[in-house]
Design a protein around this motif. Sequence first.
Motif, PDB file in Angstrom:
ATOM      1  N   ASP A 242       0.819  -1.209   0.000  1.00 34.77           N
ATOM      2  CA  ASP A 242       0.000   0.000   0.000  1.00 34.77           C
ATOM      3  C   ASP A 242       0.857   1.265   0.000  1.00 34.77           C
ATOM      4  O   ASP A 242       0.573   2.202  -0.749  1.00 34.77           O
ATOM      5  N   MET A 243       1.896   1.306   0.812  1.00 37.28           N
ATOM      6  CA  MET A 243       2.622   2.552   1.037  1.00 37.28           C
ATOM      7  C   MET A 243       3.981   2.631   0.339  1.00 37.28           C
ATOM      8  O   MET A 243       4.422   3.726  -0.018  1.00 37.28           O
TER       9      MET A 243
ATOM     10  N   SER B 225       6.651   2.823   8.697  1.00 37.04           N
ATOM     11  CA  SER B 225       5.254   2.835   8.254  1.00 37.04           C
ATOM     12  C   SER B 225       4.480   1.886   9.150  1.00 37.04           C
ATOM     13  O   SER B 225       4.864   0.720   9.290  1.00 37.04           O
TER      14      SER B 225
ATOM     15  N   HIS C 252       4.207   4.650  -2.775  1.00 43.97           N
ATOM     16  CA  HIS C 252       4.237   6.089  -2.481  1.00 43.97           C
ATOM     17  C   HIS C 252       5.660   6.527  -2.130  1.00 43.97           C
ATOM     18  O   HIS C 252       6.159   7.526  -2.650  1.00 43.97           O
TER      19      HIS C 252
END
Length: 384
Positions: free
Chosen positions: A200-201, A262, A204
């Motif tokens: 998910d991260m 994270s 990014h």
Amino acid sequence: MTDRVVGVAMNGVTGRMGYRQHLLRSVLAIREDGGVRLPGGGRVLPEPYLVGRSAERVGEVARRHGVERWSTDLDAVLGDPGVEVYFDAQITSAREAAVRSALAAGKHLYAEKPVASTHAAARDLAKLAQASGVSNGVVQDKLFLPGLLKLRRLVDSGYFGRILSVRGEFGYWVFEGDWQPGQRPSWNYRAEDGGGIVLDMFPHWHYILENLFGRVRAVTVRTATHIPERRDENGEPYTATADDAAYGVFELDGGAVAQFNSSWAVRVDRDELVEFQVDGTHGSAVAGLRECRVQHRTATPKAVWDPDAPDLADYRSQWQRVPDNQEFPNGFRAQWELFLRHLATGEPFGFDFASGARGLRFAEAGLHSAATGTRVELDWEDEA
């Protein structure tokens, strides 16, 4: 130049991100403002065609916002010659098949990240899109947020001197679902459904690092599933099979080191849910989604370590806020406008499927590092 209307099939707009950011605050807002101005005159106006699996839900969204066209039949929508662009904000595991269908139909592509569940699949999509000649883009919204735009301004100006390190802190407590409902969907915590904070991260983090600081050359990551059991949307218990926290060290071109934490199992003691601290020989900065603070070397106080005496320094007051100096639109809308302008004029758009594939390769390197306990080197020469 006359105005151009672009039909956009929007799949996944009943979800939180697809609805709030892409439909409401981007496409509908652009349409309400009369479209995107083009150099030399004229405008490009997006005309949404909503797609979803639930007729009740997608129909209700369409009626609420006066969108005339909606359907649960993706193939029929892709067969409509008035639809030029396919946009996907579905669950990750459903995205690849839909994007392939849109490619086969000859549509331009714009998608949330990750564009597929694996790097191999994302890279294949990038090559197919390039070979077919369709325009293609991946959402990289963080680059268009005020805090990151201010940080880019500092990097581009040479403010930092030689950049030494980048530290990212992201996360918040996602309720387990027993005594309070979880504020993220349950699939996020099931690896078999494409969940996990790395997938998910990390894409990014990759585009932020790549665009602001340089290519990532090596990855060392430790993941964890801190909360092993959660409750789903119906209150039923389930086993969390995906990582809910990741702790990574990334080595960058030029020698800088990035360290990112994270976690969906951390309580917030920051000004914003994500913050990035950049330290350089000439100055430092701390940027969040909206704000950015700096401390130049000429204004750096002399800190003294003395565990036997109270520390009376107010460290945060010693930093200076970077002013806005410009209007900042919604980050998702800003990238939509760039993509629509790219479609209409052919001007470069740097956030294509190939960049999305690189983000997935970075995420997979992190998962491999965590699984094997090794440092993983990345060679980008063979990447599309």
